[in-house]
Design an enzyme around this catalytic site. Structure first.
Site, PDB file in Angstrom:
ATOM      1  N   ASN A  90      -7.479  -0.995   2.252  1.00 46.05           N
ATOM      2  CA  ASN A  90      -6.962  -1.942   3.229  1.00 46.05           C
ATOM      3  C   ASN A  90      -5.739  -1.379   3.940  1.00 46.05           C
ATOM      4  OD1 ASN A  90      -5.871  -5.460   3.131  1.00 46.05           O
ATOM      5  ND2 ASN A  90      -6.265  -4.116   4.835  1.00 46.05           N
ATOM      6  N   THR A  91      -4.617  -1.268   3.218  1.00 46.77           N
ATOM      7  CA  THR A  91      -3.350  -0.882   3.837  1.00 46.77           C
ATOM      8  C   THR A  91      -3.440   0.425   4.607  1.00 46.77           C
ATOM      9  OG1 THR A  91      -2.107  -2.040   2.109  1.00 46.77           O
ATOM     10  CG2 THR A  91      -0.913  -0.384   3.381  1.00 46.77           C
TER      11      THR A  91
ATOM     12  N   ALA B  37      -6.848  -0.588  -4.629  1.00 46.74           N
ATOM     13  CA  ALA B  37      -5.388  -0.569  -4.478  1.00 46.74           C
ATOM     14  C   ALA B  37      -4.828   0.847  -4.579  1.00 46.74           C
ATOM     15  CB  ALA B  37      -4.692  -1.459  -5.507  1.00 46.74           C
ATOM     16  N   GLY B  38      -3.929   1.146  -3.649  1.00 46.64           N
ATOM     17  CA  GLY B  38      -3.215   2.414  -3.668  1.00 46.64           C
ATOM     18  C   GLY B  38      -3.897   3.566  -2.974  1.00 46.64           C
TER      19      GLY B  38
ATOM     20  N   GLY C 276      -0.823  -1.638  -1.841  1.00 47.08           N
ATOM     21  CA  GLY C 276      -0.035  -1.342  -0.654  1.00 47.08           C
ATOM     22  C   GLY C 276       0.871  -0.134  -0.740  1.00 47.08           C
TER      23      GLY C 276
ATOM     24  N   LYS D  98     -13.875 -11.788  -5.800  1.00 47.36           N
ATOM     25  CA  LYS D  98     -12.983 -10.748  -6.303  1.00 47.36           C
ATOM     26  C   LYS D  98     -11.841 -11.465  -7.014  1.00 47.36           C
ATOM     27  CE  LYS D  98      -9.799  -7.059  -5.138  1.00 47.36           C
ATOM     28  NZ  LYS D  98      -8.856  -6.556  -4.109  1.00 47.36           N
TER      29      LYS D  98
END
EC number: 2.8.1.10
Length: 254
Positions: free
Chosen positions: A204-205, A182-183, A156, A95
């Site tokens: 993830n976050t 992301a996001g 994040g 990645k």
């Protein structure tokens, strides 16, 4: 099923490995998500530790590892990180992440394209993190990337798909897998990504920092399963006027 390069995935949910309170919670969350691909930062891994329970557990599973070049500030650093990952993890999947500024962690499109060209020529399966920019996505396809990973919103932030107009253009025009990265802050964000035509999401976050990461991972799994079933069933079109579902007749014919 989703095919990336020569690998098939049943799950549309890919997960990250950062921000968890412990390796134990991380592993439990990964398995609860039933994800078949996880991404991990090269900078955080201790490859010299023979007692690395995290890597040992994952290597015994069927989950595919996708090392990332997070922390790289330019193409040179990213290429070096990718080569280290290939040697340490015995994988040519990478990645590609290049974000030189540390406040918003926005991808550097120029350096990403340079690194992608080098890595593809060197035999890597490249999945680049990028802006939701149709032009840069086309260029990444042209150099041989196996998928593109446009951001939904900055890493994040949990803000969801703040650029869905441009994401829709990418989905319309790009003929390789599109993974929204992301996001993604809630299961509903993930569902929206699939409904507009994305092939998968990376989360993830939203999982790692929730009050119960294991349950949150499971909720994302269920949400994405529902989203895929709905999409494959053919979502009904939207309308700005009402369309009656019953015949309009005189009430009781009095």
């Amino acid at each position: 099923m989703l095919k990336i390069n020569d690998t098939f995935f049943k799950s549309r949910l890919f997960v990250g490995t950062g921000k968890y309170s412990s390796n134990k919670i991380m592993l439990e969350s990964i398995f609860a998500s039933e994800s078949e691909l996880i991404t991990l930062s090269i900078r955080r891994m201790d490859f010299n530790n023979p007692q690395n329970e995290f890597l040992d557990t994952l290597n015994r599973s069927k989950i595919k590892l996708l090392p990332n070049t997070s922390g790289a500030k330019n193409a040179k650093e990213a290429v070096l990180a990718a080569k280290i990952a290939r040697e340490a993890l015995n994988t040519n999947w990478i990645k590609l992440e290049i974000h030189p500024e540390t406040k918003y962690l926005l991808p550097d499109s120029v350096e990403t394209l340079i690194a992608a060209k080098i890595l593809v020529k060197d035999g890597f399966v490249v999945l680049p993190y990028c802006f939701p920019d149709p032009v840069i996505c086309h260029k990444l396809v042209d150099v041989g990337c196996s998928a593109v990973m446009p951001l939904g919103s900055p890493i994040g932030t949990n803000l969801g798909l703040i650029n869905d107009y441009f994401l829709k253009i990418i989905i319309e025009q790009i003929n390789i897998p599109i993974i929204i990265d992301a996001g993604i802050g809630s299961p509903s964000h993930a569902v929206k990504a699939i409904e507009i035509g994305a092939d998968a999401v990376l989360v993830n976050t939203a999982i790692a920092t929730s009050n119960n990461p294991v349950k949150m991972a499971k909720s994302f799994k269920i949400a994405l399963q529902a989203a895929e079933i709905a999409k494959n069933s053919g979502l009904s079109g939207k309308s700005f006027i009402s369309h009656r579902s019953s015949p309009l007749t005189d009430f009781l014919n009095y």
